[in-house]
Design a protein around this motif. Structure first.
Motif, PDB file in Angstrom:
ATOM      1  N   ASN A 240       0.826  -1.213   0.000  1.00  0.00           N
ATOM      2  CA  ASN A 240       0.000   0.000   0.000  1.00  0.00           C
ATOM      3  C   ASN A 240       0.856   1.257   0.000  1.00  0.00           C
ATOM      4  OD1 ASN A 240      -2.330  -1.549   0.027  1.00  0.00           O
ATOM      5  ND2 ASN A 240      -2.513  -1.515   2.250  1.00  0.00           N
ATOM      6  N   SER A 241       1.896   1.282   0.836  1.00  0.00           N
ATOM      7  CA  SER A 241       2.756   2.470   0.898  1.00  0.00           C
ATOM      8  C   SER A 241       3.558   2.645  -0.385  1.00  0.00           C
ATOM      9  CB  SER A 241       3.701   2.364   2.095  1.00  0.00           C
ATOM     10  OG  SER A 241       4.550   1.228   1.974  1.00  0.00           O
ATOM     11  N   ALA A 242       3.988   1.525  -0.994  1.00  0.00           N
ATOM     12  CA  ALA A 242       4.762   1.619  -2.233  1.00  0.00           C
ATOM     13  C   ALA A 242       3.904   2.127  -3.384  1.00  0.00           C
ATOM     14  CB  ALA A 242       5.353   0.255  -2.584  1.00  0.00           C
ATOM     15  N   ILE A 243       2.649   1.718  -3.444  1.00  0.00           N
ATOM     16  CA  ILE A 243       1.755   2.168  -4.509  1.00  0.00           C
ATOM     17  C   ILE A 243       1.443   3.656  -4.360  1.00  0.00           C
ATOM     18  CG2 ILE A 243      -0.556   1.907  -5.459  1.00  0.00           C
ATOM     19  CD1 ILE A 243       1.421  -0.298  -6.232  1.00  0.00           C
ATOM     20  N   LYS A 244       1.307   4.116  -3.125  1.00  0.00           N
ATOM     21  CA  LYS A 244       0.984   5.522  -2.889  1.00  0.00           C
ATOM     22  C   LYS A 244       2.185   6.440  -3.109  1.00  0.00           C
ATOM     23  CE  LYS A 244      -2.643   4.478   0.483  1.00  0.00           C
ATOM     24  NZ  LYS A 244      -3.065   4.593   1.901  1.00  0.00           N
ATOM     25  N   SER A 245       3.378   5.875  -3.088  1.00  0.00           N
ATOM     26  CA  SER A 245       4.585   6.688  -3.249  1.00  0.00           C
ATOM     27  C   SER A 245       4.700   7.207  -4.675  1.00  0.00           C
ATOM     28  CB  SER A 245       5.820   5.856  -2.896  1.00  0.00           C
ATOM     29  OG  SER A 245       7.003   6.571  -3.145  1.00  0.00           O
ATOM     30  N   ASP A 246       5.332   8.362  -4.823  1.00  0.00           N
ATOM     31  CA  ASP A 246       5.524   8.934  -6.154  1.00  0.00           C
ATOM     32  C   ASP A 246       6.715   8.308  -6.878  1.00  0.00           C
ATOM     33  OD1 ASP A 246       7.356   9.930  -4.378  1.00  0.00           O
ATOM     34  OD2 ASP A 246       7.335  11.971  -5.178  1.00  0.00           O
ATOM     35  N   LYS A 247       7.459   7.443  -6.207  1.00  0.00           N
ATOM     36  CA  LYS A 247       8.603   6.768  -6.812  1.00  0.00           C
ATOM     37  C   LYS A 247       8.229   5.317  -7.064  1.00  0.00           C
ATOM     38  CE  LYS A 247      12.002   9.790  -4.656  1.00  0.00           C
ATOM     39  NZ  LYS A 247      13.165   9.889  -3.745  1.00  0.00           N
ATOM     40  N   SER A 248       8.190   4.961  -8.333  1.00  0.00           N
ATOM     41  CA  SER A 248       7.673   3.648  -8.728  1.00  0.00           C
ATOM     42  C   SER A 248       8.666   2.535  -8.430  1.00  0.00           C
ATOM     43  CB  SER A 248       7.337   3.649 -10.220  1.00  0.00           C
ATOM     44  OG  SER A 248       6.966   2.360 -10.652  1.00  0.00           O
ATOM     45  N   GLU A 249       8.132   1.417  -7.907  1.00  0.00           N
ATOM     46  CA  GLU A 249       8.951   0.226  -7.692  1.00  0.00           C
ATOM     47  C   GLU A 249       9.142  -0.549  -8.990  1.00  0.00           C
ATOM     48  OE1 GLU A 249      10.445  -1.288  -5.052  1.00  0.00           O
ATOM     49  OE2 GLU A 249      10.079   0.383  -3.702  1.00  0.00           O
ATOM     50  N   ALA A 250       8.373  -0.190 -10.026  1.00  0.00           N
ATOM     51  CA  ALA A 250       8.518  -0.858 -11.314  1.00  0.00           C
ATOM     52  C   ALA A 250       9.639  -0.253 -12.148  1.00  0.00           C
ATOM     53  CB  ALA A 250       7.204  -0.796 -12.097  1.00  0.00           C
ATOM     54  N   ASP A 251      10.178   0.863 -11.713  1.00  0.00           N
ATOM     55  CA  ASP A 251      11.301   1.512 -12.394  1.00  0.00           C
ATOM     56  C   ASP A 251      12.252   2.011 -11.320  1.00  0.00           C
ATOM     57  OD1 ASP A 251      13.105   2.882 -13.908  1.00  0.00           O
ATOM     58  OD2 ASP A 251      11.642   4.145 -14.940  1.00  0.00           O
ATOM     59  N   LEU A 252      13.298   1.242 -11.058  1.00  0.00           N
ATOM     60  CA  LEU A 252      14.207   1.536  -9.943  1.00  0.00           C
ATOM     61  C   LEU A 252      15.402   2.383 -10.346  1.00  0.00           C
ATOM     62  CD1 LEU A 252      14.372  -1.831  -7.947  1.00  0.00           C
ATOM     63  CD2 LEU A 252      13.142   0.255  -7.367  1.00  0.00           C
ATOM     64  N   ARG A 253      15.370   2.957 -11.520  1.00  0.00           N
ATOM     65  CA  ARG A 253      16.521   3.758 -11.935  1.00  0.00           C
ATOM     66  C   ARG A 253      16.683   4.991 -11.058  1.00  0.00           C
ATOM     67  NH1 ARG A 253      15.227   4.048 -18.277  1.00  0.00           N
ATOM     68  NH2 ARG A 253      13.161   4.329 -17.353  1.00  0.00           N
ATOM     69  N   TRP A 254      15.593   5.532 -10.556  1.00  0.00           N
ATOM     70  CA  TRP A 254      15.661   6.682  -9.644  1.00  0.00           C
ATOM     71  C   TRP A 254      16.406   6.332  -8.351  1.00  0.00           C
ATOM     72  CZ3 TRP A 254      13.762   5.805  -4.816  1.00  0.00           C
ATOM     73  CH2 TRP A 254      12.872   4.743  -4.655  1.00  0.00           C
ATOM     74  N   TYR A 255      16.397   5.068  -8.007  1.00  0.00           N
ATOM     75  CA  TYR A 255      17.026   4.621  -6.761  1.00  0.00           C
ATOM     76  C   TYR A 255      18.455   4.128  -6.991  1.00  0.00           C
ATOM     77  CZ  TYR A 255      17.961   1.310  -2.933  1.00  0.00           C
ATOM     78  OH  TYR A 255      18.535   0.607  -1.907  1.00  0.00           O
ATOM     79  N   VAL A 256      18.644   3.335  -8.044  1.00  0.00           N
ATOM     80  CA  VAL A 256      19.950   2.712  -8.262  1.00  0.00           C
ATOM     81  C   VAL A 256      21.001   3.731  -8.668  1.00  0.00           C
ATOM     82  CG1 VAL A 256      21.192   1.050  -9.702  1.00  0.00           C
ATOM     83  CG2 VAL A 256      18.927   0.493  -8.824  1.00  0.00           C
TER      84      VAL A 256
END
Length: 689
Positions: A240-256
Motif C-alpha cells: 500500500n505504501s509503495a503504490i501511494k509513493s511517487d517513486k515507482s517500484e517498477a522503475d528503480l533507476r531513480w534509486y539505483v
C-alpha cells in the motif's frame, strides 16, 4: 469416644497435608491413626499418598509441587520401606518402641495431678506382641508403580492449567531453573533403589519435563503462526505504501543511479547502500525484510536460554555439544525442540506465498507493480533475513533452508511472469502499429544502406556493378528493441532470474517475428524484402539463443520466404555482424548471453586491441550502457566514433584503432582542474576499445 476419634483423625489429616512436616512427624501421626482406627499398613500408605496428592494439587507453583514430591518420596522411603540391612520403616520402629515389653505404660505418659486416688487406678494393659499387626509393606514395588502412575495423572491435571498462563519459552526456562535448584537428600540414590523407583529417577524429569516440553512445542508453534500473520500484515502495508509513493517500484533507476552518503557501509557483511542497489532491493524491500527478520530474531531470543542456557547472540553456536551428563540431561529436549522449530518454520513458509497470491488482483492497475515488489521480496529473503535462516538450519540441516529458498524462488518466478505477460501485451500493441508499409512509412523506417561492388567473371571480360544492401536494422525494429531494452533497464536486468530474463527476450522476439510473418502476406518489393531480411537476421543474431531450436527454425523459415523475393546474390553476414557489434552496448539488455556474440565472432580481439585499456569486463560489457560523450570539442579519430546521417553515434570497428598520444599540458594547474568531460574526450578511443 467416637467424637474424640474423629477429632484425632482430623488433626492427623491436617498434619499429613502440612508443608513442613518431617518423616518423624508423619510416622507419629500414622502410628496414632493405626492405634486409634486399627488401620492396616496398606491402608496407612493409601491415606498417606492421598493426603500428599491433595497437597500437590493445592500447589500454585511448579517448584512447590516438585518439592512436595521429593519430600513424599523421602518420607515414603523412611516410613514404609524396609532397607537392605533388614531395617524396618520408621512407623514400625516407633510402634515397636510403644508396645515392646520394656515400654512404659500408657498411663505413665499422661500428666495427672497428684492425688491419693491414683493408687486405686489400675495400669492400662499393653499388647504383648506384634503378631496381629503388619510390620512391613507387602508388594512394595507394586505399590510404588501404582503411586507413580497416579501421581503422573495428578501432576498432569494440576499443571496443565497453570502452564497455559506461561506465554514465553523464557518463562518455562525460569520454572525449570527454580525447580532444579531444589536440593535432593544426600542418600537420594539409595532411597530410589530401595524404594523400587526407576533408574536415575528424578522427580522433575519423570513428572514434569514432558509437560514442559509439550508446552514449549506449543509456544513455538504459536509464535511461528503469529509471525506468519504479522508478516502478512507487513506485506500488505508495504504494498500500500509503495503504490501511494511517487517513486515507482517498477522503475528503480531513480534509486539505483542516485548517489547517497550511505551507499558504502563501514561494517562488513551488512547489506546496505550499494549492496542493496546492486541487488535491486529498494528501501521498501529492505524494510520489509528487516521486519520479517526481527520477528524470527525475537523467536530465537525467546528459545535461546531454554535450549542453551544463555542469551541469544549472533555468534552463538547452535551445534554445541554439552559433554557433562548433568547438562545433557538438563537440555534433554534440545534436539527435539530444535527440530520442531525448524519443521514449523519450513511448513509455514507456504502460507506466505499463498497469501501473496490471494491479495494480488489481476484486474487492478497496480497488479504488475505489486507482483514485482513481491517477487523481489521473495528474492531478498534468502539474503536479508539471516535470523530466519538460522531458525531453519538447526543441527546444520541446510536442506530445509534450501527447500524454503526454492519455494520462494518459484513464487518469485511466477510473479515475474506477470511482468513478462504485461510486457508481451504492450509489445503486441506496439507491433500491431507496424503493419503499414506504405511508401511514406517505408521512408521513415529505412536507415542508411551500404553500397557494395559485385563482379561477374565471363570468358571475355569481368562485369562489375554496384548495389546497395542494408547496413542497419530498420528504424521501426530499432525503436522496438530500444523499448524492450528500456523495459529491462527499469527492472535492472542483472537482478532478474536468468530464466525470466531469457523468457522475456524469447517471447518478445516471438511477437516481433510474427509481425514479419504477417508482412510476408503483403506485396513486398525487393527493397522491403532486403531490409526485412536484414531485420530478421539481425534479430536472430542479437536476441535468439542458439539452443532455442523453435525460434531459430521460425526465424530461418521467415528468412527463406524473404529470400525468395530477392534477386539471388551473395548477401553475406558482415553487415549483420557489424551492426550487432555496434549495437551490443546500447541493446545489451536484450542479448540472452555473451555466448550469443561469441557465436558471431564479435568478441574476438586482436593482440593490439587486448593491450589497450578497457573499463568493461569481457563477459559483462553487454549489460552496461554506453557512456555518453558530453564534450563538444573532442577530436574523433577516423577509427573511433562516427556519426551516421541520422545523427546517431556509432563505432567503426572496420579499421584497426591507432594509438593517440595526448599533448602534454603546459599548465599543471589546468590539468588538475580539468573537467570530467575533457577527460572522457581525451580517451574516446582507448577508453571504449
Amino acid at each position: 469416644m467416637v467424637l474424640r476419634s474423629k477429632n484425632i483423625s482430623r488433626k492427623i489429616t491436617e498434619k499429613l497435608e502440612s508443608v513442613e512436616i518431617t518423616a518423624q512427624g508423619i510416622s507419629d501421626n500414622l502410628n496414632a491413626l493405626m492405634l486409634v482406627e486399627n488401620e492396616s499398613c496398606s491402608k496407612l500408605l493409601s491415606i498417606f499418598i492421598e493426603h500428599r496428592k491433595e497437597h500437590c494439587r493445592s500447589g500454585l507453583q511448579t517448584s512447590a509441587m516438585v518439592r512436595c514430591l521429593i519430600t513424599t518420596v523421602h518420607i515414603l522411603h523412611d516410613c514404609f520401606i524396609c532397607t537392605k540391612n533388614e531395617k524396618k520403616g520408621l512407623i514400625w520402629q516407633q510402634l515397636h518402641e510403644v508396645i515392646k515389653e520394656s515400654a512404659p505404660t500408657t498411663l505413665s505418659k499422661l500428666e495427672l495431678p497428684v492425688s491419693s486416688l491414683m493408687s486405686y487406678i489400675p495400669e492400662i494393659a499393653k499388647p504383648l506382641s506384634l503378631d496381629n499387626i503388619e510390620t512391613s509393606l507387602k508388594n512394595a514395588n507394586v505399590v510404588i508403580e501404582s503411586w507413580l502412575r497416579s501421581t503422573q495423572e495428578t501432576v498432569r491435571s494440576g499443571l496443565q492449567k497453570s502452564l497455559q498462563l506461561i506465554t514465553t519459552v523464557k518463562g518455562l526456562h525460569l520454572i525449570r531453573e527454580e525447580s532444579l535448584k531444589i536440593e535432593l537428600p544426600n542418600n537420594w540414590e539409595s532411597i530410589c533403589i530401595e524404594s523400587h523407583l526407576p533408574d536415575q529417577f528424578n522427580v522433575w524429569y519423570y513428572f514434569f519435563q514432558s509437560l514442559i516440553t509439550d508446552r514449549c512445542r506449543s509456544l513455538i508453534s504459536h509464535k511461528i503462526s503469529m509471525n506468519v500473520q504479522d508478516i502478512q500484515g507487513y506485506i500488505t502495508d508495504t504494498l500500500n505504501s509503495a503504490i501511494k509513493s511517487d517513486k515507482s517500484e517498477a522503475d528503480l533507476r531513480w534509486y539505483v543511479w542516485h548517489e547517497e552518503n550511505t551507499d558504502v557501509s563501514k561494517v562488513q557483511n551488512v547489506h546496505t547502500g550499494l549492496s542493496l542497489k546492486t541487488s535491486g532491493y529498494s528501501q521498501n524491500i529492505a524494510g520489509l525484510c528487516e521486519k520479517v527478520d526481527k520477528r524470527y530474531l525475537e523467536l530465537l531470543e525467546d528459545v535461546s536460554q531454554y535450549l542453551y542456557g544463555q542469551e541469544y547472540s549472533c555468534d552463538i553456536n547452535f551445534s554445541v555439544i554439552i559433554k557433562d551428563y548433568k547438562f545433557k540431561r538438563k537440555y534433554i529436549d534440545k534436539d527435539e525442540l530444535e527440530n520442531h522449530l525448524r519443521i514449523e518454520c519450513t511448513n509455514n513458509t507456504a502460507q506466505i506465498t499463498h497469501f501473496v497470491n490471494q491479495i494480488l488482483d489481476k484486474d487492478s492497475d497496480e497488479f504488475v507493480t505489486k507482483s514485482i515488489i513481491c517477487a523481489r521480496f521473495f528474492q531478498a529473503i534468502s539474503t536479508l533475513c539471516p535470523n530466519f535462516n538460522k531458525c531453519c538450519k538447526f543441527n546444520n540441516m541446510s536442506d530445509d533452508w534450501l527447500r524454503i529458498c526454492d519455494v520462494f524462488n518459484r513464487s518469485s518466478h511466477i510473479l515475474w511472469q506477470n511482468w513478462v505477460t504485461k510486457s508481451i501485451e504492450q509489445m503486441q500493441s506496439e507491433v500491431d502499429k507496424c503493419d503499414d508499409i506504405s511508401l511514406t512509412n517505408m521512408i521513415r523506417m529505412l536507415p542508411r544502406w551500404d553500397e557494395i561492388e559485385i563482379q561477374e567473371q565471363t570468358e571475355e571480360k569481368v562485369f562489375k556493378s554496384k548495389i546497395k544492401v542494408p547496413l542497419k536494422p530498420s528504424l521501426i525494429l530499432n525503436n522496438i528493441l530500444l523499448k524492450l531494452n528500456n523495459s529491462l533497464n527499469c527492472v535492472l536486468p542483472h537482478t532478474l532470474p536468468k530464466t525470466i530474463h531469457l523468457k522475456f527476450i524469447e517471447r518478445n522476439v516471438q511477437v516481433i517475428l510474427s509481425m514479419y510473418e504477417r508482412l510476408l502476406a503483403t506485396e513486398l518489393n525487393q527493397i522491403q524484402a532486403l531490409q526485412f531480411l536484414f531485420d530478421v537476421k539481425y534479430l536472430a543474431a542479437l536476441c535468439i539463443h542458439r539452443e532455442n531450436v523453435q525460434l531459430v527454425s521460425y526465424s530461418q523459415e521467415i528468412c527463406d520466404k524473404l529470400r525468395s523475393r530477392i534477386d539471388p546474390f551473395d548477401l553475406g553476414r558482415n553487415n549483420v555482424k557489424k551492426s550487432v557489434f555496434q549495437s551490443q552496448m546500447i541493446l545489451g539488455c536484450v542479448i540472452p548471453s555473451s555466448a550469443q556474440l561469441a557465436s558471431l565472432g564479435v568478441l574476438e580481439k586482436s593482440k593490439e586491441q587486448e593491450q589497450l585499456p578497457s573499463v568493461f569486463g569481457a563477459k559483462y560489457s553487454i549489460i552496461i550502457l554506453l557512456v555518453p560523450i558530453i564534450t563538444n570539442n573532442c577530436a574523433i579519430p577516423e577509427n573511433g566514433l562516427k556519426k551516421d546521417y541520422e545523427g546517431s553515434w556509432y563505432f567503426d570497428y572496420g579499421q584497426k584503432p591507432t594509438k593517440t598520444t595526448p599533448k602534454k599540458s603546459q599548465d599543471q594547474g589546468s590539468v588538475v582542474r580539468q573537467s570530467a568531460a575533457s577527460l572522457f574526450g581525451g580517451l574516446t578511443t582507448d577508453w571504449f576499445s
